[in-house]
Write an enzyme that holds these catalytic residues in place. Sequence first.
Site, PDB file in Angstrom:
ATOM      1  N   PHE A 220      -3.156  21.754   4.035  1.00 14.60           N
ATOM      2  CA  PHE A 220      -3.762  22.192   2.766  1.00 14.60           C
ATOM      3  C   PHE A 220      -3.352  23.635   2.535  1.00 14.60           C
ATOM      4  O   PHE A 220      -3.666  24.522   3.328  1.00 14.60           O
ATOM      5  CB  PHE A 220      -5.293  22.090   2.801  1.00 14.60           C
ATOM      6  CG  PHE A 220      -5.924  22.497   1.487  1.00 14.60           C
ATOM      7  CD1 PHE A 220      -6.168  21.552   0.509  1.00 14.60           C
ATOM      8  CD2 PHE A 220      -6.242  23.821   1.231  1.00 14.60           C
ATOM      9  CE1 PHE A 220      -6.715  21.922  -0.716  1.00 14.60           C
ATOM     10  CE2 PHE A 220      -6.792  24.202   0.010  1.00 14.60           C
ATOM     11  CZ  PHE A 220      -7.024  23.248  -0.962  1.00 14.60           C
ATOM     12  N   ASP A 329       0.231  30.229   7.119  1.00 13.04           N
ATOM     13  CA  ASP A 329      -0.928  30.235   6.219  1.00 13.04           C
ATOM     14  C   ASP A 329      -2.183  30.476   7.049  1.00 13.04           C
ATOM     15  O   ASP A 329      -2.666  29.569   7.734  1.00 13.04           O
ATOM     16  CB  ASP A 329      -1.001  28.896   5.484  1.00 13.04           C
ATOM     17  CG  ASP A 329      -2.193  28.790   4.546  1.00 13.04           C
ATOM     18  OD1 ASP A 329      -3.120  29.616   4.648  1.00 13.04           O
ATOM     19  OD2 ASP A 329      -2.210  27.863   3.718  1.00 13.04           O
ATOM     20  N   LYS A 360     -10.176  34.254   2.032  1.00 11.82           N
ATOM     21  CA  LYS A 360     -11.476  33.905   2.598  1.00 11.82           C
ATOM     22  C   LYS A 360     -12.139  35.073   3.332  1.00 11.82           C
ATOM     23  O   LYS A 360     -12.540  36.042   2.700  1.00 11.82           O
ATOM     24  CB  LYS A 360     -11.339  32.656   3.467  1.00 11.82           C
ATOM     25  CG  LYS A 360     -10.953  31.421   2.645  1.00 11.82           C
ATOM     26  CD  LYS A 360     -11.205  30.140   3.371  1.00 11.82           C
ATOM     27  CE  LYS A 360     -10.767  28.950   2.538  1.00 11.82           C
ATOM     28  NZ  LYS A 360     -11.685  28.659   1.416  1.00 11.82           N
ATOM     29  N   THR A 384      -2.144  39.629 -13.810  1.00 16.47           N
ATOM     30  CA  THR A 384      -2.980  40.693 -14.379  1.00 16.47           C
ATOM     31  C   THR A 384      -3.700  41.496 -13.301  1.00 16.47           C
ATOM     32  O   THR A 384      -3.655  42.718 -13.271  1.00 16.47           O
ATOM     33  CB  THR A 384      -4.012  40.093 -15.352  1.00 16.47           C
ATOM     34  OG1 THR A 384      -3.325  39.457 -16.427  1.00 16.47           O
ATOM     35  CG2 THR A 384      -4.902  41.191 -15.923  1.00 16.47           C
TER      36      THR A 384
END
Length: 503
Positions: A220, A329, A360, A384
């Site tokens: 994931f 990751d 996280k 942004t």
Amino acid sequence: AYWEQAPLVLLPFLSVLLKSHFLNSFFVCLFAGLRGISQVAAKIDMEFDYDGPLMKTEVPGPRSRELMKQLNGIQNAEAVHFFCNYEESRGNYLVDADGNRMLDLYSQISSIPIGKNFWEFLQGFDTFVNRPALGILPPENFAEKLKESLLSVAPKGLSQVVTMSCGSCSNENAFKTIFMWYRSKERGDNSVTKEELETCMINQPPGCPEYSMLSFMGAFHGRTMGCLATTHSKAIHKLDIPSFDWPIAPFPRLQYPLEDFVRENEQEEARCLEEVEDLIVKYRKKNKVVAGIVVEPIQSEGGDNHASDDFFRKLRSIARKHGCAFLIDEVQTGCGCTGKFWAHEHWGLEDPADVLTFSKKMMTGGFFHKEEFRANAPYRIFNTWLGDPSKNLLLAEVINVIKREDLLSNVNHAGKVLLMGLLELQSRYPHLISRARGRGTFCSFDTPNDTIRNKFIEIARNKGVVLGGSGDRSIRFRPTLVFRDHHAHLFLNIFSDILADFK
């Protein structure tokens, strides 16, 4: 009844409006608009807004130019217009690091609703109130704060960092970084061609090359388009979404207890590594070159799937052999929960990664990378917000607490208590618990099926314990870094009773 309660409900908001001196100006503007009269806009009270621009230097001034140099040492800062002093900015006026006051009609790329430092009662919290568009208008202390927070825990060999808002956008932009690096490597000293510039605008090669990222079943990495192509944990994430033809390798499915299946697990990991190499060769023949490999140190959403340290060391070597970038990751495994600050530190590698993503527990998203992966032009890695500087302040304090309280040692100790307790429960209830596993407090076990798993979670919640599921039948533990031994014992006692009474 609603109208009778309205004064009580609105009182806090009215008091804030009155305190900020905004209310009178609001009504003047409102009634002027009702009369249909075009006139000079009502001035907001001088205590809130400035009375006009005030310029002291050219823009960017000397201070901004020096800060650009500092930030450019950490990340590509070529898109930065100038640095800002957000404490002195207010209302419609933006003050830069050189003291220039400017009427701001751009508003952080159209994102500030009611002016800078409008909430006067939060003086001293300017970093939280004013969320800057970091890619073009970062605060003047941004480079300094990155050094205090993220760069103080940078993984080995990764000197550059780019902040993002979440794990998905961290991975998405890490993929882009890898693709740009790979194309730059292929292009060499040659310039971008006219054909590349034209074909990229219609989603065709050579401007949009047929590169791919290799990922693993059970992985994931996020829910954005590129991340979804590397996510293979649950169908619900991917259903109905177009995707890319990118290679998917098997991830080792280890047998437990590990000490009883040494040979079998070595064979399983060797099979998966062989498939990785086969896929890299196969996709090169299909002209879909594998530019990078992305992997989690522990497949978290996919069911807390582990592999040996040796598996990851060999995977790193395969990436290097085939010229692929190696992306780790650590969105879930970073910030100490496995007993080391970064889970990949358990592998013992001197050159563990080319790129590493986080989010996280790190309070902010983003990714570290080697200098050779640095974007070669402004706006190539951009959005942004590019994160939020207030989160770097929070992270800096989190890191201070981790060090001061020696929380990594605590995680290792409490994690050992938790895992030993799970193994004990497994020995007593093998029909309900299997494959107990973990590193630090990043622990989990399997249940017979998802129905029983979900029932356990529901029962535990009703007994005052919140648990989470992962994969198709696992229960996972993700406590804080201040989860102590007595918390582990408390859980184990409660869950022991649940197992004893379970029908």
